[in-house]
Design a protein around this motif. Structure first.
Motif, PDB file in Angstrom:
ATOM      1  N   PHE A 375       1.640  33.291  12.870  1.00 36.02           N
ATOM      2  CA  PHE A 375       1.327  32.273  13.883  1.00 36.02           C
ATOM      3  C   PHE A 375       2.591  31.682  14.491  1.00 36.02           C
ATOM      4  O   PHE A 375       2.649  30.508  14.827  1.00 36.02           O
ATOM      5  CB  PHE A 375       0.440  31.168  13.283  1.00 36.02           C
ATOM      6  N   TRP A 377       3.958  31.458  17.432  1.00 32.31           N
ATOM      7  CA  TRP A 377       3.546  31.733  18.817  1.00 32.31           C
ATOM      8  C   TRP A 377       4.730  31.918  19.747  1.00 32.31           C
ATOM      9  O   TRP A 377       4.729  32.806  20.598  1.00 32.31           O
ATOM     10  CB  TRP A 377       2.639  30.609  19.333  1.00 32.31           C
ATOM     11  N   CYS A 409      -6.078  30.621  17.751  1.00 39.65           N
ATOM     12  CA  CYS A 409      -6.027  30.430  19.203  1.00 39.65           C
ATOM     13  C   CYS A 409      -7.460  30.299  19.691  1.00 39.65           C
ATOM     14  O   CYS A 409      -8.392  30.276  18.890  1.00 39.65           O
ATOM     15  CB  CYS A 409      -5.296  31.583  19.901  1.00 39.65           C
ATOM     16  N   MET A 411      -9.358  32.320  21.094  1.00 35.37           N
ATOM     17  CA  MET A 411     -10.212  33.517  21.118  1.00 35.37           C
ATOM     18  C   MET A 411     -11.325  33.440  20.069  1.00 35.37           C
ATOM     19  O   MET A 411     -12.499  33.632  20.383  1.00 35.37           O
ATOM     20  CB  MET A 411      -9.370  34.768  20.902  1.00 35.37           C
ATOM     21  N   CYS A 412     -10.959  33.164  18.812  1.00 31.07           N
ATOM     22  CA  CYS A 412     -11.987  33.049  17.769  1.00 31.07           C
ATOM     23  C   CYS A 412     -12.212  31.585  17.369  1.00 31.07           C
ATOM     24  O   CYS A 412     -13.223  31.256  16.761  1.00 31.07           O
ATOM     25  CB  CYS A 412     -11.613  33.829  16.511  1.00 31.07           C
ATOM     26  N   GLY A 413     -11.223  30.746  17.681  1.00 33.95           N
ATOM     27  CA  GLY A 413     -11.316  29.345  17.288  1.00 33.95           C
ATOM     28  C   GLY A 413     -10.873  29.134  15.852  1.00 33.95           C
ATOM     29  O   GLY A 413     -10.729  30.089  15.069  1.00 33.95           O
ATOM     30  N   CYS A 417     -10.934  32.093  12.772  1.00 29.02           N
ATOM     31  CA  CYS A 417      -9.685  32.846  12.921  1.00 29.02           C
ATOM     32  C   CYS A 417      -9.497  33.761  11.704  1.00 29.02           C
ATOM     33  O   CYS A 417      -9.247  33.304  10.585  1.00 29.02           O
ATOM     34  CB  CYS A 417      -8.497  31.900  13.044  1.00 29.02           C
ATOM     35  N   SER A 418      -9.653  35.042  11.912  1.00 29.25           N
ATOM     36  CA  SER A 418      -9.639  35.984  10.784  1.00 29.25           C
ATOM     37  C   SER A 418      -8.276  36.020  10.089  1.00 29.25           C
ATOM     38  O   SER A 418      -8.204  36.143   8.860  1.00 29.25           O
ATOM     39  CB  SER A 418     -10.017  37.381  11.258  1.00 29.25           C
ATOM     40  N   MET A 419      -7.213  35.889  10.854  1.00 30.15           N
ATOM     41  CA  MET A 419      -5.892  35.949  10.211  1.00 30.15           C
ATOM     42  C   MET A 419      -5.668  34.713   9.328  1.00 30.15           C
ATOM     43  O   MET A 419      -5.085  34.808   8.256  1.00 30.15           O
ATOM     44  CB  MET A 419      -4.785  36.074  11.267  1.00 30.15           C
TER      45      MET A 419
END
Ligand code: SF4
Length: 481
Positions: A375, A377, A409, A411-413, A417-419
């Motif tokens: 992360f 960024w 981010c 995209m998944c919130g 967030c899978s990561m």
């Protein structure tokens, strides 16, 4: 008379350009010399191009990308043309072709040579048509005169449409889209009207002498490239390719460097066949392909249809990819189209290099992925092919500075967030934490310059004011947005 790169290489002499290329590619200078001596690579470097930062084109080196610029009858001024040069270099063009057909061609060409750190290519036939007034009125003397003038101006490589012969023309009769190369259609018209063989073919030895005197590299034009999938790999295309193989050897016999241009529109299952056939017919001379577009159905998106083919061609051994912009088939590209086209082609070239396991090519991917998983960024943006676009897309939804530390981010919130979930699970389970893990060190990567960020591959101190190879947006720099 100065030696050409291939002449020097054959005599076992290492030129300053070979040394520079070896440094940029992280290769042994002796290997570069051997490749140039054998015609397997070219270093387009006109003896009159002082601003040039030498580069190499060959299947054993990082895949290169060309961007076309140039004016037309409707748009033309020096400042705009220099801005186009800047934009192309800024977004990572390894060479630039000036395909101008408008006014002030000499002034613009000379300014391009003066300012360009990358090799400059031209198509002399376009200027010949302008001067003659119509294709059939071109003379052999006029062709030689223009070729010599452009060689003296410092052009590094020229597309010469010498491969399309009178006997090839009937082979195009059954095509869906006929002859789609501008140069090819002009040469076909000339031959039909004058009842003679291709004038470029007739004066080819004289062109070789001019090229040898200035070290101009041939880019042998593929005038009969297919303009649609239905015409790919037909008799006409391959008949011309045989002539290009013959001309390659004539060029080499005159001590001139040669690369060969290729299609066009080719379905995916025939892309590798095209590259392999060219390599065989032209004895390994570097293959410089336009795309190829792998489907005809997407005007407006042909940077994508062609980048797919370009990546496959790079994987199969093409040495340089001529970019295609979203405006292909539709209109003259503008700044944003150049940016999109170059991004697509830098991706294709890099993907080909990774697929071919070029030394260190994947280090860039690894470094970005590590930043992504951590992360980090800001680092992810800095490492991106187009940092400005990556940053602005992220910031569209999460602009605050605090989100540059966020473990998600938009995209998944945060919750999905899978990561983040993966990392938490690993830490909870006392699996190896990411902290303290060493990141890929791009500084010490063996990758060629073009396989390391930033995307622009050249020092640009010689460029006009817009030039800057940091990651600021050139449009912002000039206030022209
Ligand atoms: S939210 Fe989704 S896209 Fe964004 S960082 Fe996490 S896993 Fe990646």
């Amino acid at each position: 008379m100065a030696q050409t790169q291939i002449q020097a290489a054959r005599e076992g002499r290492l030129t300053a350009e070979m040394e520079r290329v070896a440094e940029r590619e992280n290769r042994d200078p002796e290997f570069v010399r051997e490749q140039v001596a054998d015609g397997q690579a070219v270093i387009p470097a006109n003896v009159n191009h002082d601003a040039l930062d030498a580069m190499v084109i060959g299947r054993e080196f990082a895949t290169k990308v060309n961007a076309n610029i140039g004016n037309s009858e409707t748009t033309s001024d020096l400042e705009t043309e220099l801005e186009k040069l800047h934009t192309a270099v800024h977004y990572g063009a390894d060479t630039v072709m000036d395909l101008g057909t408008g006014s002030d061609l000499d002034e613009i060409r000379e300014a391009h040579v003066e300012h360009s750190p990358v090799p400059l290519g031209t198509v002399p036939l376009y200027e010949a048509v302008k001067q003659a007034g119509s294709p059939e009125d071109i003379t052999k003397d006029l062709l030689l005169e223009i070729v010599e003038k452009q060689a003296e101006q410092g052009v590094d490589y020229m597309t010469i449409h010498a491969g399309i012969l009178a006997e090839h023309l009937p082979l195009t009769d059954g095509r869906k889209t006929g002859i789609v190369s501008r140069g090819g259609s002009i040469m076909a018209k000339w031959m039909e009207e004058n009842g003679e063989q291709n004038p470029f073919y007739q004066v080819f030895p004289e062109i070789c002498e001019i090229f040898a005197a200035h070290d101009v590299t041939f880019s042998l034009g593929d005038s009969l490239r297919p303009g649609c999938l239905a015409d790919a790999c037909d008799e006409a295309q391959y008949a011309e390719l045989d002539t290009l193989g013959e001309l390659t050897r004539v060029g080499w016999d005159h001590g001139v460097q040669v690369m060969v241009e290729g299609p066009g529109h080719v379905p995916m299952h025939k892309v590798a066949e095209n590259v392999e056939r060219q390599q065989e017919v032209c004895d390994g001379a570097p293959f410089y392909v336009l795309g190829p577009l792998v489907t005809d159905i997407a005007p407006g998106y042909d940077h994508i249809t062609s980048a797919i083919g370009a990546a496959m061609a790079a994987r199969a051994g093409a040495a340089m990819l001529c970019y295609v912009t979203p405006k292909e088939h539709l209109g003259l590209p503008e700044e944003e189209d150049v940016r999109d086209g170059l991004a697509a082609y830098r991706i294709a070239a890099h993907a080909g290099d990774v697929g071919n396991e070029r030394p260190g090519a994947r280090d860039w991917d690894d470094a970005l992925s590590e930043a992504r998983y951590e992360f980090d960024w800001r680092e992810q943006f800095d490492l991106a092919l187009d940092p400005d676009r990556a940053r602005s897309f992220h910031d569209q939804t999460l602009p605050g500075d605090n989100y540059k530390e966020a473990r998600f981010c938009s995209m998944c919130g945060a919750e999905f967030c899978s990561m983040r979930i993966d990392q938490d699970a690993r830490e909870d389970g006392e699996m190896k934490a990411i902290e303290g893990k060493e990141r890929t060190d791009l500084e010490s990567s063996p990758a060629a310059e073009v396989n390391r960020p930033p995307v622009g591959t050249h020092e640009s101190g010689e460029l006009p004011p817009m030039a800057d190879h940091d990651h600021t947006d050139p449009l912002e720099e000039t206030g022209d947005d």
